[in-house]
Design a protein around this motif. Structure first.
Motif, short mmCIF file in Angstrom:
data_model
loop_
_atom_site.label_atom_id
_atom_site.label_comp_id
_atom_site.label_asym_id
_atom_site.label_seq_id
_atom_site.Cartn_x
_atom_site.Cartn_y
_atom_site.Cartn_z
N PRO A 1 -13.06 -8.75 82.78
CA PRO A 1 -12.97 -10.21 82.67
C PRO A 1 -13.71 -10.75 81.45
O PRO A 1 -14.74 -10.23 81.04
CB PRO A 1 -13.64 -10.70 83.97
CG PRO A 1 -14.52 -9.59 84.38
CD PRO A 1 -13.94 -8.32 83.88
N LEU A 2 -13.11 -11.80 80.87
CA LEU A 2 -13.73 -12.50 79.73
C LEU A 2 -13.83 -13.97 80.13
O LEU A 2 -12.84 -14.56 80.55
CB LEU A 2 -12.81 -12.42 78.52
CG LEU A 2 -12.98 -11.30 77.52
CD1 LEU A 2 -11.92 -11.42 76.44
CD2 LEU A 2 -14.37 -11.34 76.91
N THR A 3 -15.01 -14.56 80.01
CA THR A 3 -15.17 -15.96 80.40
C THR A 3 -15.67 -16.79 79.24
O THR A 3 -16.53 -16.35 78.48
CB THR A 3 -16.16 -16.09 81.57
OG1 THR A 3 -15.62 -15.46 82.70
CG2 THR A 3 -16.40 -17.56 81.90
N LYS A 4 -15.08 -17.97 79.10
CA LYS A 4 -15.56 -18.90 78.07
C LYS A 4 -15.93 -20.20 78.78
O LYS A 4 -15.14 -20.72 79.58
CB LYS A 4 -14.44 -19.15 77.07
CG LYS A 4 -14.70 -20.28 76.13
CD LYS A 4 -15.11 -19.78 74.77
CE LYS A 4 -15.35 -20.95 73.84
NZ LYS A 4 -16.03 -20.52 72.63
N THR A 5 -17.14 -20.68 78.53
CA THR A 5 -17.56 -21.95 79.11
C THR A 5 -17.83 -22.93 77.99
O THR A 5 -18.43 -22.55 76.98
CB THR A 5 -18.85 -21.77 79.93
OG1 THR A 5 -18.66 -20.71 80.83
CG2 THR A 5 -19.18 -23.03 80.68
N LYS A 6 -17.37 -24.15 78.17
CA LYS A 6 -17.68 -25.18 77.17
C LYS A 6 -18.19 -26.42 77.85
O LYS A 6 -17.61 -26.88 78.83
CB LYS A 6 -16.42 -25.51 76.34
CG LYS A 6 -16.41 -24.75 75.05
CD LYS A 6 -15.76 -25.52 73.93
CE LYS A 6 -16.30 -25.01 72.62
NZ LYS A 6 -15.71 -25.65 71.48
N ARG A 7 -19.28 -26.93 77.34
CA ARG A 7 -19.86 -28.16 77.88
C ARG A 7 -19.38 -29.31 77.00
O ARG A 7 -19.41 -29.20 75.77
CB ARG A 7 -21.38 -28.04 77.83
CG ARG A 7 -22.12 -29.26 78.31
CD ARG A 7 -22.31 -29.20 79.81
NE ARG A 7 -23.22 -30.27 80.24
CZ ARG A 7 -22.78 -31.47 80.60
NH1 ARG A 7 -21.50 -31.75 80.57
NH2 ARG A 7 -23.63 -32.39 80.99
N ILE A 8 -18.93 -30.40 77.63
CA ILE A 8 -18.46 -31.55 76.87
C ILE A 8 -19.42 -32.70 77.07
O ILE A 8 -19.59 -33.19 78.19
CB ILE A 8 -17.04 -31.96 77.29
CG1 ILE A 8 -16.08 -30.84 76.89
CG2 ILE A 8 -16.61 -33.24 76.62
CD1 ILE A 8 -15.20 -30.41 77.97
N THR A 9 -20.08 -33.10 76.02
CA THR A 9 -21.07 -34.17 76.16
C THR A 9 -20.59 -35.48 75.55
O THR A 9 -20.98 -36.54 76.00
CB THR A 9 -22.40 -33.77 75.51
OG1 THR A 9 -22.12 -33.21 74.23
CG2 THR A 9 -23.15 -32.78 76.35
N ASN A 10 -19.76 -35.40 74.50
CA ASN A 10 -19.33 -36.66 73.90
C ASN A 10 -17.96 -37.05 74.43
O ASN A 10 -17.01 -36.28 74.39
CB ASN A 10 -19.29 -36.54 72.37
CG ASN A 10 -18.29 -35.53 71.91
OD1 ASN A 10 -18.19 -34.45 72.49
ND2 ASN A 10 -17.53 -35.86 70.89
N HIS A 11 -17.90 -38.24 75.00
CA HIS A 11 -16.62 -38.75 75.47
C HIS A 11 -16.23 -39.94 74.63
O HIS A 11 -16.97 -40.90 74.51
CB HIS A 11 -16.72 -39.16 76.94
CG HIS A 11 -16.74 -37.98 77.86
ND1 HIS A 11 -15.61 -37.34 78.26
CD2 HIS A 11 -17.76 -37.33 78.43
CE1 HIS A 11 -15.93 -36.33 79.05
NE2 HIS A 11 -17.24 -36.30 79.16
#
Lengths: 152, 252
Positions: free
Chosen positions: B63-73
């Motif tokens: 398995p390969l996992t990518k996580t991205k946090r989005i702070t600017n809306h």
């Protein structure tokens, strides 16, 4: 004169403010025109259903139903997210005045007026949400069925 | 093409869509379809307004996992539309990674409306809604001036990284304050029309629409978080006005 004040002026206001909101949401080109037409549609449906019901909560419901159908159909024709049209069209239906009067009643400590206004405002919010909810759910089911037939 | 490359690119597209105001299901669907088009297996995507998690398995089942946090809306529906088209195009014609990344950069650097146009838009919203709620011309002029100053306050405070709740309280407080004194000094006639007209600029249209659409699609976490956001904005507006109406009671 009455016709002018009651119908033409609010419609012009809705058109102008829808254009301005489209600019704020960065909608460009012909989509801006279509989104503005959606805002106008919401208000025209609201006006046309005037006088049929005891209060105007069902009018908000009908307006919401009309703009949802409008945005979902346009979204499928133009391959554009429906949000683009819906978020602009819904703004004329936002009961700004009623929310304000609810708050003023709260500050002035008029509990009975506050509860009455609050119920009315929640009624409008619920009617709009229900209108969007029903139409969008039906359109989602239609797309699901179409997708299924295509893959078979 | 390596698995990690397409994973990165697909997550990037989803991340940009989410930060520009797309619904959750659109983001999840786009990522899923792009990865599917490039033959990835066991695709799991989970998105909430603040982050995206994407997992795929490579040919050995690793398995390969990518996580991205989005702070600017932000709200830029033009970019959402273009990214949506891009993901359709990717699924159909499967271009190379370099091409896709170039396309993403091109879309993200698309022009927005210039600042002066945005200020004029606020001015127009204030003016037209004051008339819409049956205010007089004088009320509309007062509302339009206040609305355009609201935009300037927003830009200034966002540069200082103010949170949205505080920002709303400041904007609505300013509106009520200036409306009270505009009426006190005879510039406008109806205080309530001025306030309502100018405050319509703060209506969270995208948040409300996305909230409903997320609930419809069954993304309750996202729907709830957007509902809380919309309610907080509404509360912020009410608090800002209430403070001023109470403090300056004697001028009303």
């Amino acid at each position: 004169m009455e016709f002018f004040v009651d119908i033409i002026v609010p419609c012009l206001c809705v058109i102008v403010s829808s254009v301005a909101f489209s600019v704020e949401f960065n909608i460009r080109g012909f989509k801006l025109v279509l989104a503005t037409a959606g805002g106008l549609l919401a208000w025209i449906v609201y006006l046309l259903s005037n006088g049929i019901y005891v209060n105007d909560i069902p009018q908000y419901f009908l307006g919401a139903v009309a703009i949802s159908i409008y945005s979902e159909i346009l979204a499928r024709i133009n391959k554009v997210p429906a949000t683009l049209y819906l978020s602009i069209s819904i703004i004329p239906l936002v009961p700004g005045g009623d929310i304000y009067r609810t708050m003023v009643a709260f500050i002035n400590g008029q509990a009975d007026v506050f509860v009455e206004k609050l119920m009315y405002t929640f009624g409008i919010a619920g009617a709009i949400a229900l209108g969007v909810f029903g139409v969008t759910s039906i359109f989602r089911m239609i797309s699901y069925v179409r997708l299924k037939y295509r893959s078979v | 093409m390596q698995t990690f490359e397409i994973l990165n690119t697909a997550t990037d597209i989803g991340c940009h869509m989410l930060s520009q105001g797309a619904e959750i299901y659109r983001v999840e669907e786009s990522i899923k379809r792009i990865l599917n088009a490039y033959g990835q297996k066991d695709i799991q995507v989970y998105a909430v307004p603040g982050s995206i998690v994407v997992t795929v398995s490579d040919e050995f089942g690793m398995p390969l996992t990518k996580t991205k946090r989005i702070t600017n809306h932000e709200t830029n529906l033009d970019k959402v539309d273009k990214l949506n088209n891009l993901s359709r195009h990717i699924c159909k014609s499967k271009p190379g990674i370099k091409q896709i990344n170039a396309q993403i950069n091109l879309i993200m650097s698309r022009k927005t409306y210039p600042l002066i146009v945005q200020i004029i838009a606020y001015l127009v919203i204030g003016f037209s809604f004051a008339i819409f709620f049956e205010g007089s011309l004088a009320d509309a002029f007062a509302a339009s001036i206040i609305a355009s100053i609201i935009k300037l306050i927003q830009i200034g405070l966002l540069k200082l990284d103010a949170n949205e709740f505080f920002l709303t309280i400041i904007c609505s407080g300013f509106t009520a304050f200036s409306a009270i004194f505009a009426v006190h000094f005879g510039i406008a006639e109806n205080m309530d029309k001025v306030i309502i007209g100018a405050l319509m600029t703060l209506v969270p249209g995208i948040t409300l629409t996305n909230c409903m659409r997320d609930f419809i699609a069954g993304d309750f976490m996202a729907g709830l978080s957007r509902m809380v956001e919309a309610l907080l904005i509404a509360a912020g507006i009410a608090i800002g006005v209430a403070i001023n109406l109470t403090l300056f009671q004697s001028f009303i």
